[in-house]
Design an enzyme around this catalytic site. Structure first.
Site, PDB file in Angstrom:
ATOM      1  CE  LYS A 192      11.277   9.816  47.527  1.00  0.00           C
ATOM      2  NZ  LYS A 192      11.218  11.586  46.848  1.00  0.00           N
ATOM      3  CD  GLU A 267      25.979  10.904  52.825  1.00  0.00           C
ATOM      4  OE1 GLU A 267      25.558  11.482  54.016  1.00  0.00           O
ATOM      5  OE2 GLU A 267      26.213  10.966  52.021  1.00  0.00           O
ATOM      6  CB  CYS A 301      26.851  14.828  53.274  1.00  0.00           C
ATOM      7  SG  CYS A 301      26.669  14.144  51.614  1.00  0.00           S
ATOM      8  CD  GLU A 401      23.694  17.730  57.466  1.00  0.00           C
ATOM      9  OE1 GLU A 401      24.624  17.164  56.725  1.00  0.00           O
ATOM     10  OE2 GLU A 401      22.102  17.513  57.380  1.00  0.00           O
TER      11      GLU A 401
HETATM   12  O1  TXE Z   1      15.381  15.504  54.254  1.00  0.00           O
HETATM   13  P1  TXE Z   1      14.914  14.268  54.249  1.00  0.00           P
HETATM   14  P2  TXE Z   1      15.218  17.399  54.066  1.00  0.00           P
HETATM   15  C1  TXE Z   1      19.746  17.001  56.158  1.00  0.00           C
HETATM   16  C2  TXE Z   1      20.321  18.620  55.666  1.00  0.00           C
HETATM   17  C3  TXE Z   1      18.444  19.290  55.703  1.00  0.00           C
HETATM   18  C4  TXE Z   1      17.694  17.752  56.181  1.00  0.00           C
HETATM   19  C5  TXE Z   1      15.725  18.001  55.948  1.00  0.00           C
HETATM   20  O2  TXE Z   1      20.612  18.817  56.970  1.00  0.00           O
HETATM   21  O3  TXE Z   1      18.541  20.506  56.270  1.00  0.00           O
HETATM   22  O4  TXE Z   1      18.401  16.832  55.801  1.00  0.00           O
HETATM   23  O5  TXE Z   1      16.017  17.680  54.266  1.00  0.00           O
HETATM   24  C6  TXE Z   1      12.833  11.125  50.955  1.00  0.00           C
HETATM   25  N1  TXE Z   1      10.692   7.248  53.863  1.00  0.00           N
HETATM   26  N2  TXE Z   1      19.442  16.562  54.827  1.00  0.00           N
HETATM   27  O6  TXE Z   1      13.849  16.901  54.868  1.00  0.00           O
HETATM   28  O7  TXE Z   1      13.105  13.936  54.655  1.00  0.00           O
HETATM   29  C7  TXE Z   1      12.654  13.084  50.351  1.00  0.00           C
HETATM   30  O8  TXE Z   1      11.450  12.628  49.130  1.00  0.00           O
HETATM   31  C8  TXE Z   1      11.597   7.539  52.800  1.00  0.00           C
HETATM   32  C9  TXE Z   1      21.056  15.576  54.825  1.00  0.00           C
HETATM   33  O9  TXE Z   1      14.936  17.164  52.431  1.00  0.00           O
HETATM   34  O10 TXE Z   1      16.081  13.486  54.788  1.00  0.00           O
HETATM   35  C10 TXE Z   1      13.857  12.197  49.735  1.00  0.00           C
HETATM   36  O11 TXE Z   1      13.741  11.777  49.235  1.00  0.00           O
HETATM   37  N3  TXE Z   1      11.412   8.283  51.964  1.00  0.00           N
HETATM   38  C11 TXE Z   1      21.295  15.003  53.670  1.00  0.00           C
HETATM   39  C12 TXE Z   1      14.761  12.163  51.246  1.00  0.00           C
HETATM   40  O12 TXE Z   1      14.247  11.833  51.948  1.00  0.00           O
HETATM   41  C13 TXE Z   1      11.461   9.880  52.548  1.00  0.00           C
HETATM   42  C14 TXE Z   1      20.792  15.325  52.247  1.00  0.00           C
HETATM   43  C15 TXE Z   1      15.649  12.822  51.957  1.00  0.00           C
HETATM   44  O13 TXE Z   1      15.027  14.005  52.468  1.00  0.00           O
HETATM   45  C16 TXE Z   1      10.577   9.870  54.261  1.00  0.00           C
HETATM   46  C17 TXE Z   1      19.117  15.970  52.468  1.00  0.00           C
HETATM   47  C18 TXE Z   1      10.477   8.287  54.306  1.00  0.00           C
HETATM   48  N4  TXE Z   1       9.872   8.533  55.392  1.00  0.00           N
HETATM   49  C19 TXE Z   1      19.117  16.564  53.377  1.00  0.00           C
HETATM   50  N5  TXE Z   1      10.680  11.537  54.519  1.00  0.00           N
HETATM   51  C20 TXE Z   1      22.925  14.108  53.275  1.00  0.00           C
HETATM   52  N6  TXE Z   1      22.860  13.328  53.932  1.00  0.00           N
HETATM   53  O14 TXE Z   1      23.432  14.825  52.274  1.00  0.00           O
HETATM   54  C21 TXE Z   1      11.100  11.344  53.815  1.00  0.00           C
HETATM   55  N7  TXE Z   1      11.642  10.961  52.546  1.00  0.00           N
END
Ligand code: TXE
Length: 505
Positions: A192, A267, A301, A401
């Site tokens: 996804k 991660e 990240c 972050e």
């Molecule tokens: O992240 P989410 P968001 C950090 C970064 C950013 C913050 C918010 O600081 O500003 O997170 O970003 C899916 N069950 N990172 O809100 O929610 C979602 O659809 C299953 C760091 O976009 O973590 C997407 O595919 N899946 C990071 C994925 O999770 C779920 C990279 C990431 O979204 C879900 C991105 C649920 N309940 C953001 N809710 C890194 N480690 O590199 C959401 N998703």
């Protein structure tokens, strides 16, 4: 649309290669497939703020279908000889490279990422298939010499169907990073992508099947996290979950995995220290510092966002870094600037909120902190590179972050203090150490709590090096042979070889 491109479809068709779809459906069982609910959601081009593309809004029904097809795909995949599986993965790598320009173009339109970086990301995705394709027939077991009356051996088996939830900051590389080891180990994948950036993950799955992957071995469900993502992590057919994203969502995913007793690797980002001692080559350090927190508009990240600089050389370092930031060209991803916009208006607001907090908490804004003035960029989600100095490590901007092009200079006195500040964070993903003192470089690298440490460099790209976090940056490792272990489970087989009637020893 981007000022230069004149529309998503026009831009992509101009580039040729991969036709742009008006409407993107899921990719299930080797074909594009509409959502059972008939519902779609739309996306925005981050470079212009204009809507483009409709994407299937997946739910539990779609997920179920994808997981069922994946189970069938996995059987077909495992029916192939390991060497043949490796060859398919190498064929996928060469198809990705053949379509590199078109994929990079789509990635830049969809994510706002600078074209040169999208090209690197697509190449890295190809490398994942190449690297892991090369080990598909080298996943060895062991013979265990425990008894003279038994043959005891351990084999590594795939889990079955693995779920991959990926974020928006590097969609196609992260898709390759998960699918590569999972497929090499004999699993089938249901992925996804983030709702903001679905296009290249869908195209990648299509390319995989066209290159010879059995239909069903790589499925993509698009949709919202709390709907499609949650359904995927809860589906009864999923036997392993890999997640990349925020700590908060990571916790939710881990809870879902715990409910089903399914292994999970996470991660979860970072707040990585970039430590500059006063004997360092300051020109190189400043140039790489720019890369560390500005690359991809800071949406990485492992970004080195905490610039720990030895007090004596702070002015010289900041002067050099400021000159570096002056060179940064910002613009629509497909126009190939140094950096594009951040991925969404929501993300821009988040970054701007942190900039306000930094000011309010008393950090001194030394560079940026605004939206670029260029009127052509008005519609997109741009943030200028921003540098705070006189930052205390306890400040919010040094602890949380931001995921935007924002760096903080934090002064330190001696090595002891540098290590203490570097480790004073909930995260532990990456770190940089800048010094000409070889003994010190090893000493400090050894003491920093992070999954990857770079000495006199930052983020040298490599699919071969294990990558993952300490502390709240997560656990499990992506990349390298280390990643393969997360996609296999071991089985020990014990065969009695003593003659009939002999007493077992
Ligand atoms: O992240 P989410 P968001 C950090 C970064 C950013 C913050 C918010 O600081 O500003 O997170 O970003 C899916 N069950 N990172 O809100 O929610 C979602 O659809 C299953 C760091 O976009 O973590 C997407 O595919 N899946 C990071 C994925 O999770 C779920 C990279 C990431 O979204 C879900 C991105 C649920 N309940 C953001 N809710 C890194 N480690 O590199 C959401 N998703």
């Amino acid at each position: 649309m981007t000022p230069a491109s004149g529309g998503f479809a026009a831009a992509a068709s101009k580039e040729g290669g991969i036709p742009v779809r008006e409407r993107y459906e899921h990719f299930i069982g080797g074909a594009f497939s509409p959502p059972a609910s008939g519902r779609y959601f739309s996306n925005h081009d981050p470079s212009t703020g204009e809507p483009f593309g409709a994407f299937a809004r997946g739910d539990a029904v779609d997920v179920r279908r994808a997981v069922e097809d994946a189970a069938a795909g996995q059987s077909a995949w495992m029916a192939m000889r390991p060497a043949a599986r490796g060859q398919v993965m190498l064929a996928i790598a060469s198809r990705i490279r053949r379509d590199l320009d078109a994929l990079a173009w789509l990635e830049s339109l969809d994510s706002g990422k600078a074209l040169w970086l999208s090209r690197l990301d697509v190449e890295t995705c190809a490398r994942y298939f190449e690297y892991f394709g090369g080990v598909a027939d080298k996943i060895l077991g062991e013979v265990i010499p425990a008894s003279n009356e038994h043959l005891m051996y351990m084999v590594r088996e795939p889990f079955g169907v693995t779920a991959h939830i990926i974020p928006w900051n590097a969609p196609i590389t992260q898709a390759g990073r998960g699918a590569g080891p999972a497929l090499a180990a004999g699993n089938a994948v249901v992925m996804k992508p983030a709702e903001e950036t679905c296009v290249t993950t869908l195209e990648l799955a299509r390319i995989c099947v066209e290159a010879g992957l059995p239909p069903g071995a790589f499925n993509v469900i698009t949709g919202y996290g709390e709907e499609a993502g949650q359904a995927l992590t809860s589906d009864a057919g999923i036997r392993k979950i890999a997640f990349t994203g925020s700590v908060e969502t990571g916790r939710r995913v881990m809870k879902a995995a715990a409910d089903r007793v399914v292994p999970v690797t996470v991660e979860l980002g970072g707040k990585s220290p970039f430590v500059v001692f006063d004997d360092a080559d300051l020109d190189s350090a400043a140039s790489l510092a720019r890369k560390a927190f500005v690359l991809n508009a800071g949406q990485i990240c492992s970004a080195g966002t905490r610039l720990l600089v030895q007090r004596r050389c702070v002015p010289a370092f900041v002067e050099r870094l400021t000159r570096e930031l002056d060179k940064v060209r910002i613009g629509p991803g497909v126009e190939d600037p140094d950096i594009g916009p951040v991925v969404s208006e929501q993300q821009r607001q988040r970054v701007e909120r942190y900039i306000e907090i930094g000011r309010a908490e008393g950090a001194r804004l030394a560079y940026g902190g605004y939206r670029p003035a260029d009127s052509r960029l008005r519609g997109g989600y741009y943030v200028a590179p921003t540098l705070f100095v006189d930052v205390a490590n306890s400040m919010t901007i040094a602890q949380e972050e931001i995921f935007g092009p924002v760096g903080c200079v934090i002064p330190f006195g001696d090595e002891e203090e540098a290590v203490r500040i570097a480790n004073d964070t909930q995260y532990g993903l990456a770190a940089g150490v800048w010094t000409r003192d070889v003994a010190r470089s090893h000493r400090v690298a050894g003491r920093i709590q992070a999954g990857q440490v770079y000495v006199n460099d930052y983020q040298p790209i490599g699919v071969e090096a294990p990558f993952g976090g300490y502390k709240n940056s997560g656990y499990g490792r992506e990349k390298g042979l280390e990643a393969l272990h997360h996609y296999t489970q071991t089985k020990t087989i014990i065969v009695r070889t003593a003659p009939d009637g002999a007493t077992a020893g």
